[in-house]
Design a protein around this motif. Structure first.
Motif, PDB file in Angstrom:
ATOM      1  N   GLY A   1       1.123  -1.168   0.155  1.00 46.40           N
ATOM      2  CA  GLY A   1      -0.389   0.071   0.489  1.00 46.40           C
ATOM      3  C   GLY A   1       0.742   1.140   0.121  1.00 46.40           C
ATOM      4  O   GLY A   1      -0.521   2.071  -0.682  1.00 46.40           O
ATOM      5  N   ALA A   2       1.926   0.533   0.442  1.00 44.88           N
ATOM      6  CA  ALA A   2       2.980   2.260   0.355  1.00 44.88           C
ATOM      7  C   ALA A   2       4.450   2.351  -0.361  1.00 44.88           C
ATOM      8  O   ALA A   2       4.694   3.014  -0.420  1.00 44.88           O
ATOM      9  CB  ALA A   2       3.568   2.889   1.875  1.00 44.88           C
ATOM     10  N   LEU A   3       4.914   0.824  -1.138  1.00 44.34           N
ATOM     11  CA  LEU A   3       5.635   0.937  -1.632  1.00 44.34           C
ATOM     12  C   LEU A   3       5.313   0.285  -3.123  1.00 44.34           C
ATOM     13  O   LEU A   3       4.577   0.203  -3.933  1.00 44.34           O
ATOM     14  CB  LEU A   3       6.999  -0.407  -1.402  1.00 44.34           C
ATOM     15  N   ALA A   4       6.371   1.386  -3.641  1.00 46.05           N
ATOM     16  CA  ALA A   4       6.089   0.873  -5.286  1.00 46.05           C
ATOM     17  C   ALA A   4       7.232  -0.157  -5.522  1.00 46.05           C
ATOM     18  O   ALA A   4       7.813  -0.594  -4.966  1.00 46.05           O
ATOM     19  CB  ALA A   4       6.709   1.919  -6.391  1.00 46.05           C
ATOM     20  N   PRO A   5       7.021  -0.560  -6.686  1.00 41.48           N
ATOM     21  CA  PRO A   5       7.878  -2.194  -7.540  1.00 41.48           C
ATOM     22  C   PRO A   5       9.066  -1.991  -6.886  1.00 41.48           C
ATOM     23  O   PRO A   5       9.788  -2.940  -6.846  1.00 41.48           O
ATOM     24  CB  PRO A   5       7.643  -2.226  -8.953  1.00 41.48           C
ATOM     25  N   ALA A   6       9.726  -0.211  -7.181  1.00 42.47           N
ATOM     26  CA  ALA A   6      10.867  -0.179  -7.458  1.00 42.47           C
ATOM     27  C   ALA A   6      11.543  -0.389  -5.847  1.00 42.47           C
ATOM     28  O   ALA A   6      12.843  -1.006  -5.449  1.00 42.47           O
ATOM     29  CB  ALA A   6      11.737   1.340  -7.814  1.00 42.47           C
ATOM     30  N   ASP A   7      10.504  -0.316  -5.255  1.00 42.84           N
ATOM     31  CA  ASP A   7      11.119   0.026  -4.087  1.00 42.84           C
ATOM     32  C   ASP A   7      11.345  -1.001  -2.745  1.00 42.84           C
ATOM     33  O   ASP A   7      11.825  -1.492  -2.153  1.00 42.84           O
ATOM     34  CB  ASP A   7      10.232   1.319  -2.907  1.00 42.84           C
ATOM     35  N   VAL A   8      10.579  -2.267  -3.975  1.00 44.91           N
ATOM     36  CA  VAL A   8      10.203  -3.737  -2.976  1.00 44.91           C
ATOM     37  C   VAL A   8      12.299  -4.034  -3.764  1.00 44.91           C
ATOM     38  O   VAL A   8      12.507  -5.049  -2.625  1.00 44.91           O
ATOM     39  CB  VAL A   8      10.005  -4.131  -3.814  1.00 44.91           C
ATOM     40  N   CYS A   9      12.286  -4.203  -5.054  1.00 40.12           N
ATOM     41  CA  CYS A   9      13.556  -4.826  -5.061  1.00 40.12           C
ATOM     42  C   CYS A   9      14.938  -4.005  -4.084  1.00 40.12           C
ATOM     43  O   CYS A   9      15.941  -4.673  -3.776  1.00 40.12           O
ATOM     44  CB  CYS A   9      14.498  -3.191  -6.356  1.00 40.12           C
ATOM     45  N   ASP A  10      14.615  -2.515  -3.979  1.00 38.00           N
ATOM     46  CA  ASP A  10      15.993  -2.211  -2.659  1.00 38.00           C
ATOM     47  C   ASP A  10      15.551  -2.430  -1.351  1.00 38.00           C
ATOM     48  O   ASP A  10      16.243  -3.207  -0.928  1.00 38.00           O
ATOM     49  CB  ASP A  10      15.671  -0.322  -2.487  1.00 38.00           C
ATOM     50  N   ALA A  11      14.058  -3.096  -0.788  1.00 36.80           N
ATOM     51  CA  ALA A  11      14.140  -3.657  -0.293  1.00 36.80           C
ATOM     52  C   ALA A  11      15.023  -4.564   0.262  1.00 36.80           C
ATOM     53  O   ALA A  11      15.120  -5.059   1.093  1.00 36.80           O
ATOM     54  CB  ALA A  11      12.607  -3.277   0.546  1.00 36.80           C
ATOM     55  N   LEU A  12      14.289  -5.624  -1.075  1.00 38.29           N
ATOM     56  CA  LEU A  12      15.058  -6.825  -1.145  1.00 38.29           C
ATOM     57  C   LEU A  12      16.978  -6.547  -0.865  1.00 38.29           C
ATOM     58  O   LEU A  12      17.058  -7.663  -0.082  1.00 38.29           O
ATOM     59  CB  LEU A  12      14.477  -7.495  -1.990  1.00 38.29           C
ATOM     60  N   ALA A  13      16.725  -6.395  -1.274  1.00 40.75           N
ATOM     61  CA  ALA A  13      18.561  -6.491  -1.415  1.00 40.75           C
ATOM     62  C   ALA A  13      18.675  -5.442   0.211  1.00 40.75           C
ATOM     63  O   ALA A  13      20.391  -5.230   0.409  1.00 40.75           O
ATOM     64  CB  ALA A  13      19.024  -4.744  -2.395  1.00 40.75           C
ATOM     65  N   ASP A  14      18.383  -4.053   0.758  1.00 42.72           N
ATOM     66  CA  ASP A  14      18.666  -4.285   2.461  1.00 42.72           C
ATOM     67  C   ASP A  14      18.255  -5.302   3.210  1.00 42.72           C
ATOM     68  O   ASP A  14      19.883  -5.489   4.118  1.00 42.72           O
ATOM     69  CB  ASP A  14      18.214  -2.768   2.452  1.00 42.72           C
ATOM     70  N   ASN A  15      17.041  -5.782   2.687  1.00 43.05           N
ATOM     71  CA  ASN A  15      17.265  -7.094   3.868  1.00 43.05           C
ATOM     72  C   ASN A  15      17.497  -8.681   3.458  1.00 43.05           C
ATOM     73  O   ASN A  15      17.737  -9.440   5.049  1.00 43.05           O
ATOM     74  CB  ASN A  15      16.111  -7.217   4.235  1.00 43.05           C
ATOM     75  N   GLY A  16      18.271  -8.644   3.112  1.00 46.43           N
ATOM     76  CA  GLY A  16      19.728 -10.070   2.660  1.00 46.43           C
ATOM     77  C   GLY A  16      17.953 -11.772   2.542  1.00 46.43           C
ATOM     78  O   GLY A  16      18.633 -12.825   2.749  1.00 46.43           O
TER      79      GLY A  16
END
Length: 353
Positions: free
Chosen positions: A173-188
């Motif tokens: 509800g708050a993230l765009a697809p590109a934000d998902v990629c950044d979050a995945l890269a950050d959280n391992g």
């Protein structure tokens, strides 16, 4: 003899799932009538489009009850089926839910509702076992706000946590697809599960993750079954392969299932999904009940525990399952499958429960 059918046939409902469900329902009704109907009377399917709208589904139940249907069948979307089940229970109208899996299909135990699809806690629990077996213990879920998605995330967390698994929730509800990629890269996280609608935002998320070099080793999963349908493959091509999902079919169909599968394939001009088989089985069960009890709604509802029906995917019996308020086919087959990257039109069985 009339059966009401609840089916998502227009957006925002999942139209392809609705088309498969309706194909199974209509095929079974046609076969019942070819075999003489119900004690010589034709069986009529009265179809109403729910369009994934709970209020529309509840209104359809009211209308169908007024039209004199003996029972209801169908519905794919869990939140919509929950609204239909509540209204059917209030009206005293038997409802055999073919495809919705939300455990809490009704707020209180009821004798008016039964279900063919496995409860979400069983199917998604099997999916969690698959994830651990495949070496995934740190898992991100991209989830939209919904009772259904929230229940799925909770099932995964409860199954994974005692064995060291960790769920990281990403609020779509708050993230765009590109934000998902950044979050995945950050959280391992080593896996991303799509607890979202199709095609939006599921397709853009898959494209973004597949196109991000940082995430080349991240597995994408879709426990709700989005990749089952041809629309997924046509939208994503090779990017839609190797995304494990839940499917409710046995490894091998028996003679009845194989025959019905051939007929469904001709009717759909496509490979039938498990949803089409669920539709067929719903009518097969109700037709047997109508032969035994006629159109008496109370007698139909009282007879769920006596049902013994040969379905396309095994022998169907209903029982009471702890934590489930409806009569449940407890042993529907469950598989984790994906599309073969070498041949996206072919499905591979990865795990069975």
């Amino acid at each position: 003899m009339r059966i009401g059918a609840l089916v998502p046939l227009t957006p925002p409902g999942w139209v392809e799932a609705g088309r498969h469900l309706l194909a199974g329902l209509e095929l079974a009704v046609g076969e019942v009538n070819d075999d003489g109907g119900i004690d010589g009377r034709p069986l009529e399917l009265v179809v109403r489009d729910t369009a994934a709208d709970p209020r529309r589904a509840a209104a359809a139940v009211d209308e169908l009850a007024h039209l004199g249907v003996a029972a209801l069948a169908g519905e794919y979307h869990s939140v919509v089926a929950r609204a239909a089940a509540a209204r059917a229970d209030a009206l005293g109208l038997p409802f055999l839910c073919s495809s919705a899996i939300l455990d809490a299909l009704t707020e209180q135990p009821t004798d008016w509702v039964a279900r063919l699809a496995p409860a979400q806690s069983r199917g998604w629990g099997i999916y969690a076992d698959f994830l651990l077996g495949a070496g995934h213990s740190r898992i991100a879920v991209a989830a939209q706000p919904s009772v259904y998605w929230a229940a799925g995330a909770r099932i995964l967390r409860d199954r994974l946590a005692p064995r060291g698994g960790d769920i990281i929730e990403l609020d779509m509800g708050a993230l765009a697809p590109a934000d998902v990629c950044d979050a995945l890269a950050d959280n391992g996280a080593t896996a991303l599960l799509l607890l979202v609608g199709h095609p939006e935002p599921a397709v853009p998320i898959v494209r973004s993750v597949r196109g991000d070099r940082r995430l080349a080793e991240v597995m994408i999963g879709a426990p709700a079954g989005q990749p089952e349908f041809a629309e997924w493959a046509s939208s994503l091509g090779a990017d839609g392969a190797a995304i494990p999902f839940l499917r409710y079919l046995p490894e091998r169909l028996g003679p009845l299932g194989a025959r019905v599968g051939t007929a469904l394939r001709e009717r759909l001009a496509a490979e039938p999904s498990f949803v089409a088989f669920e539709g067929y089985d719903a009518v097969a069960v109700l037709a047997g009940m109508l032969r035994s009890h006629g159109a008496d709604r109370a007698r139909i509802a009282e007879s769920w525990p006596q049902v013994v029906a040969e379905g396309t995917r095994g022998q169907i019996r209903f029982s009471r399952t702890p934590g489930i308020g409806v009569w449940q086919w407890a042993w529907a087959p469950v598989q984790v499958v994906d599309r073969d990257p070498a041949e996206p039109g072919r499905l591979r069985i990865l795990h069975a429960g």
